[in-house]
Design a protein around this motif. Structure first.
Motif, PDB file in Angstrom:
ATOM      1  N   GLY A   1     -24.979  21.701 -46.371  1.00  0.00           N
ATOM      2  CA  GLY A   1     -24.574  22.874 -47.127  1.00  0.00           C
ATOM      3  C   GLY A   1     -23.151  23.323 -46.956  1.00  0.00           C
ATOM      4  O   GLY A   1     -22.702  24.229 -47.649  1.00  0.00           O
ATOM      5  N   SER A   2     -22.404  22.732 -46.027  1.00  0.00           N
ATOM      6  CA  SER A   2     -21.025  23.171 -45.815  1.00  0.00           C
ATOM      7  C   SER A   2     -20.047  22.077 -46.222  1.00  0.00           C
ATOM      8  O   SER A   2     -20.431  20.941 -46.478  1.00  0.00           O
ATOM      9  N   ASP A   3     -18.760  22.450 -46.261  1.00  0.00           N
ATOM     10  CA  ASP A   3     -17.756  21.447 -46.614  1.00  0.00           C
ATOM     11  C   ASP A   3     -17.258  20.680 -45.389  1.00  0.00           C
ATOM     12  O   ASP A   3     -16.319  19.904 -45.472  1.00  0.00           O
ATOM     13  N   VAL A   4     -17.908  20.915 -44.244  1.00  0.00           N
ATOM     14  CA  VAL A   4     -17.642  20.128 -43.037  1.00  0.00           C
ATOM     15  C   VAL A   4     -18.986  19.858 -42.385  1.00  0.00           C
ATOM     16  O   VAL A   4     -19.629  20.770 -41.891  1.00  0.00           O
ATOM     17  N   ASN A   5     -19.440  18.612 -42.410  1.00  0.00           N
ATOM     18  CA  ASN A   5     -20.713  18.287 -41.770  1.00  0.00           C
ATOM     19  C   ASN A   5     -20.736  16.822 -41.379  1.00  0.00           C
ATOM     20  O   ASN A   5     -19.895  16.026 -41.815  1.00  0.00           O
ATOM     21  N   ASP A   6     -21.686  16.469 -40.537  1.00  0.00           N
ATOM     22  CA  ASP A   6     -21.752  15.101 -40.025  1.00  0.00           C
ATOM     23  C   ASP A   6     -22.019  14.065 -41.108  1.00  0.00           C
ATOM     24  O   ASP A   6     -21.733  12.882 -40.928  1.00  0.00           O
TER      25      ASP A   6
ATOM     26  N   GLU B   1     -26.425  24.217 -54.443  1.00  0.00           N
ATOM     27  CA  GLU B   1     -27.878  24.361 -54.573  1.00  0.00           C
ATOM     28  C   GLU B   1     -28.484  24.926 -53.294  1.00  0.00           C
ATOM     29  O   GLU B   1     -29.391  25.769 -53.336  1.00  0.00           O
ATOM     30  N   LEU B   2     -27.983  24.490 -52.156  1.00  0.00           N
ATOM     31  CA  LEU B   2     -28.486  24.989 -50.882  1.00  0.00           C
ATOM     32  C   LEU B   2     -28.090  26.446 -50.669  1.00  0.00           C
ATOM     33  O   LEU B   2     -28.881  27.252 -50.175  1.00  0.00           O
ATOM     34  N   SER B   3     -26.870  26.795 -51.039  1.00  0.00           N
ATOM     35  CA  SER B   3     -26.419  28.175 -50.926  1.00  0.00           C
ATOM     36  C   SER B   3     -27.247  29.090 -51.821  1.00  0.00           C
ATOM     37  O   SER B   3     -27.650  30.192 -51.407  1.00  0.00           O
ATOM     38  N   ASP B   4     -27.527  28.628 -53.022  1.00  0.00           N
ATOM     39  CA  ASP B   4     -28.338  29.429 -53.946  1.00  0.00           C
ATOM     40  C   ASP B   4     -29.750  29.645 -53.392  1.00  0.00           C
ATOM     41  O   ASP B   4     -30.295  30.752 -53.476  1.00  0.00           O
ATOM     42  N   ALA B   5     -30.336  28.584 -52.832  1.00  0.00           N
ATOM     43  CA  ALA B   5     -31.689  28.702 -52.274  1.00  0.00           C
ATOM     44  C   ALA B   5     -31.713  29.670 -51.103  1.00  0.00           C
ATOM     45  O   ALA B   5     -32.621  30.508 -50.974  1.00  0.00           O
ATOM     46  N   ASN B   6     -30.705  29.599 -50.239  1.00  0.00           N
ATOM     47  CA  ASN B   6     -30.630  30.474 -49.074  1.00  0.00           C
ATOM     48  C   ASN B   6     -30.487  31.938 -49.481  1.00  0.00           C
ATOM     49  O   ASN B   6     -30.881  32.833 -48.736  1.00  0.00           O
ATOM     50  N   GLY B   7     -29.948  32.191 -50.665  1.00  0.00           N
ATOM     51  CA  GLY B   7     -29.722  33.546 -51.116  1.00  0.00           C
ATOM     52  C   GLY B   7     -30.872  34.160 -51.895  1.00  0.00           C
ATOM     53  O   GLY B   7     -30.770  35.295 -52.364  1.00  0.00           O
ATOM     54  N   ILE B   8     -31.983  33.441 -52.051  1.00  0.00           N
ATOM     55  CA  ILE B   8     -33.139  33.969 -52.776  1.00  0.00           C
ATOM     56  C   ILE B   8     -33.918  34.912 -51.857  1.00  0.00           C
ATOM     57  O   ILE B   8     -34.440  34.497 -50.825  1.00  0.00           O
ATOM     58  N   VAL B   9     -34.009  36.169 -52.219  1.00  0.00           N
ATOM     59  CA  VAL B   9     -34.664  37.164 -51.367  1.00  0.00           C
ATOM     60  C   VAL B   9     -36.179  36.982 -51.356  1.00  0.00           C
ATOM     61  O   VAL B   9     -36.818  37.112 -50.298  1.00  0.00           O
ATOM     62  N   ASP B  10     -36.778  36.677 -52.510  1.00  0.00           N
ATOM     63  CA  ASP B  10     -38.227  36.497 -52.594  1.00  0.00           C
ATOM     64  C   ASP B  10     -38.650  35.252 -51.824  1.00  0.00           C
ATOM     65  O   ASP B  10     -38.217  34.132 -52.127  1.00  0.00           O
ATOM     66  N   GLU B  11     -39.506  35.434 -50.816  1.00  0.00           N
ATOM     67  CA  GLU B  11     -39.871  34.328 -49.920  1.00  0.00           C
ATOM     68  C   GLU B  11     -40.568  33.188 -50.654  1.00  0.00           C
ATOM     69  O   GLU B  11     -40.284  32.007 -50.410  1.00  0.00           O
ATOM     70  N   GLY B  12     -41.496  33.516 -51.548  1.00  0.00           N
ATOM     71  CA  GLY B  12     -42.217  32.479 -52.277  1.00  0.00           C
ATOM     72  C   GLY B  12     -41.302  31.644 -53.149  1.00  0.00           C
ATOM     73  O   GLY B  12     -41.391  30.407 -53.164  1.00  0.00           O
ATOM     74  N   LYS B  13     -40.405  32.310 -53.874  1.00  0.00           N
ATOM     75  CA  LYS B  13     -39.468  31.587 -54.739  1.00  0.00           C
ATOM     76  C   LYS B  13     -38.494  30.751 -53.910  1.00  0.00           C
ATOM     77  O   LYS B  13     -38.124  29.648 -54.304  1.00  0.00           O
TER      78      LYS B  13
END
Length: 559
Positions: free
Chosen positions: A471-476, A491-503
């Motif tokens: 998810g970052s611009d520096v990773n292994d 896509e990972l940033s968007d998923a992490n920002g979803i408040v609703d747990e089920g979604k």
């Protein structure tokens, strides 16, 4: 737990990091099986064989599992970890409630709690701690305050915006923490040792934030070696000459008092020596016994506690260094070439299993519909031919001078995988370097075509696994250098920002499928359950998937 030296930038701990971080065949609770006991125990002392010594005792500036093993007994956080799981539970906060947008969190605090210097724990103390962590000098920001940088991202006055915004003490028992944006990692990240609550008076009197650069390392203030928490134990003495750390029971602890009056960590770097000392009765327990020794240890009357696996072993791939790896067909062919069922059966401890994705099945967002990539020699050869990569050369690296929970014997694992790759016509150039002598730096700097590495989770969050990996611009995985990398990161940033747990869970399930079927930035190999061993007469120890064991419940039978 972090696997590399730079937590904020790459996938450690070594929460043993990491270890850096760093698990099921039973409930994980040790049961005494005899009346004899280690001489280190004597009924009122529990002695643990530790692999290394802490550099500091201030958990905020720590990043390694051996330090956290000690500080965990001295400090507590707002959230704790339910024994035997990776799930958060109330600790110094009895409950917590978010606002609808997830930006404001109200914590109801446990009342009547005191630090071991007699100072009261209250909302003002909570806010003092968070402001202390937020307001660090440039030396600490670039160095030992790495867990804050990894989780909160920015500091007061830094160019990077911090996830943390502010803290308000509404009254003695109510603290409100405000965030700049929502993340699924909050508040579960508060289970990390680095977020432990410390005495404001002791922090202030000890000039706790005065970290200075000293040569290749850091010079810490006096407080770092004399910490003050609210936990079941407090620091007695660190005897560097005799390589022992002695803790004593906190008789003013707000909860159930520790079962033993003394807790000793005896520093024994060599695993085989730790086993000998257990057998001789000079220690009561130690971590990460060699899987080959498990049966022998149990036959001798000890108890091997196998942790639920909360880790992943993977093969990283670098398409920038080896252009053949830019083709998804080549990456899939390499995956098909690996006989992971045989690897798990012959090279990994009992209870290990083949991975279907880059997180264990206990984390919300795990996609249960995914099946392991099938071992298929002829299919791999066909894909390599189709991609024009027959007879390709692959430089493959593995680390020496290390044993990790997910990788107990790196050379034997690398040998097995090398044989699999050669069986489909790939020419393998094997490279090995010491773990802290060039290997981790080589991974960070993209020096290898392919390599072995892994991860033990810091806390129970999908973002702590695949968000950290990709998810970052520096990773292994160097995914920011690939065509799909920016898309995956968003896509990972968007998923992490979803408040609703089920979604949010549904979004992570879909992303796990895309990562494994459409992107394949690396190859998930296996999950392995690490263990710890306790000697005769030891009872009450519960094994933790996070290697976050508490020792206040342990009893040692008197001899």
């Amino acid at each position: 737990m972090k696997t590399t030296a730079v937590l904020a930038a790459s996938v450690s701990l070594g929460l043993a990091g990491c270890a850096t971080s760093d698990r099921t065949t039973d409930s994980g609770s040790a049961t005494g099986s005899g009346s004899s006991t280690a001489s280190g125990g004597a009924g009122d002392t529990f002695t643990f064989g530790a692999a290394g010594a802490p550099e500091v005792f201030d958990p905020y500036y720590a990043s390694d599992g051996e330090t956290f093993r000690v500080t965990r007994q001295i400090f507590q956080g707002l959230l704790g970890i339910k024994p035997g799981t990776a799930d958060p539970q109330p600790e110094l906060a009895e409950s917590w409630e978010p606002s609808e947008d997830g930006l404001t969190w109200t914590f109801k605090l446990r009342q009547g709690v005191k630090f071991t210097d007699g100072e009261a724990f209250n909302a003002a103390a909570v806010c003092y701690n968070f402001e202390r962590m937020f307001d660090q000098n440039e030396v600490a920001q670039a160095g030992p305050a790495e867990y804050w940088a990894y989780t909160m991202l920015g500091f007061k006055g830094s160019e990077t915006e911090s996830l943390y915004k502010s803290c308000e003490a509404k009254d003695d028992s109510t603290a409100v923490i405000n965030l700049t944006r929502y993340t699924s990692d909050f508040p579960v990240m508060l289970t990390l040792e680095s977020f432990s609550m410390q005495s404001p008076k002791a922090l202030k009197d000890g000039d706790a934030n005065n970290v200075q650069k000293e040569g290749d390392g850091f010079k810490y203030p006096a407080y770092a070696m004399a910490p003050v928490g609210t936990g079941p134990y407090k620091l007695g003495k660190y005897d560097e000459a005799n390589k022992t750390i002695s803790l004593v029971r906190n008789d003013d602890f707000w909860g159930e008092k520790a079962k033993t009056a003394n807790l000793v960590f005896k520093i024994i770097p060599d695993e085989s020596t730790r086993r000998q000392e257990l057998e001789a009765g000079s220690i009561n327990a130690y971590d990460l016994p060699n899987p080959a020794d498990w049966k022998g240890l149990e036959d001798a009357g000890n108890k091997v506690l196998v942790r639920p696996a909360f880790n992943i072993l993977y093969m990283g791939l670098n398409p920038e260094k080896n252009s053949k790896l830019q083709d998804l067909k080549v990456r899939k062919a390499i995956y098909m070439a690996l006989n992971r069922d045989q690897l798990v059966a012959t090279q990994l401890p009992e209870g290990a299993k083949v991975a279907t994705q880059f997180m264990p099945d206990t984390v919300a967002g795990y996609n249960s519909s995914l099946q392991p990539t099938k071992y298929d020699v002829e299919g791999a050869k066909a894909l390599l031919k189709e991609a024009g990569a027959e007879g390709m050369t692959l430089q493959f690296a593995y680390p020496s001078e290390v044993s990790r929970p997910y990788m107990p014997n790196p050379q034997s694992i690398a040998d097995a995988l090398t044989a699999d790759l050669e069986a489909v016509g790939i020419k393998v150039e094997v490279v090995t370097k010491p773990w802290n002598g060039g290997y981790l730096d080589g991974v960070d700097n993209g020096l290898f075509d392919a390599w072995l590495l892994g991860w033990t989770g810091d806390y129970n969050s999908a973002n702590n696994f695949i968000g950290t990996f990709f998810g970052s611009d520096v990773n292994d995985f160097h995914t920011w250098k690939t065509d799909f990398g920016k898309t995956l990161s968003k896509e990972l940033s968007d998923a992490n920002g979803i408040v609703d747990e089920g979604k949010r869970t549904t979004a992570y399930e879909a992303l796990n499928q895309k990562i494994m079927e459409e992107y394949l930035p690396g190859l998930a190999i296996s999950h392995s359950p690490p263990a710890l061993v306790v000697g005769k007469g030891v009872d009450g120890l519960t094994a933790s998937p996070l290697t976050a064991e508490m020792f206040d419940t342990v009893t040692v039978a008197k001899s």
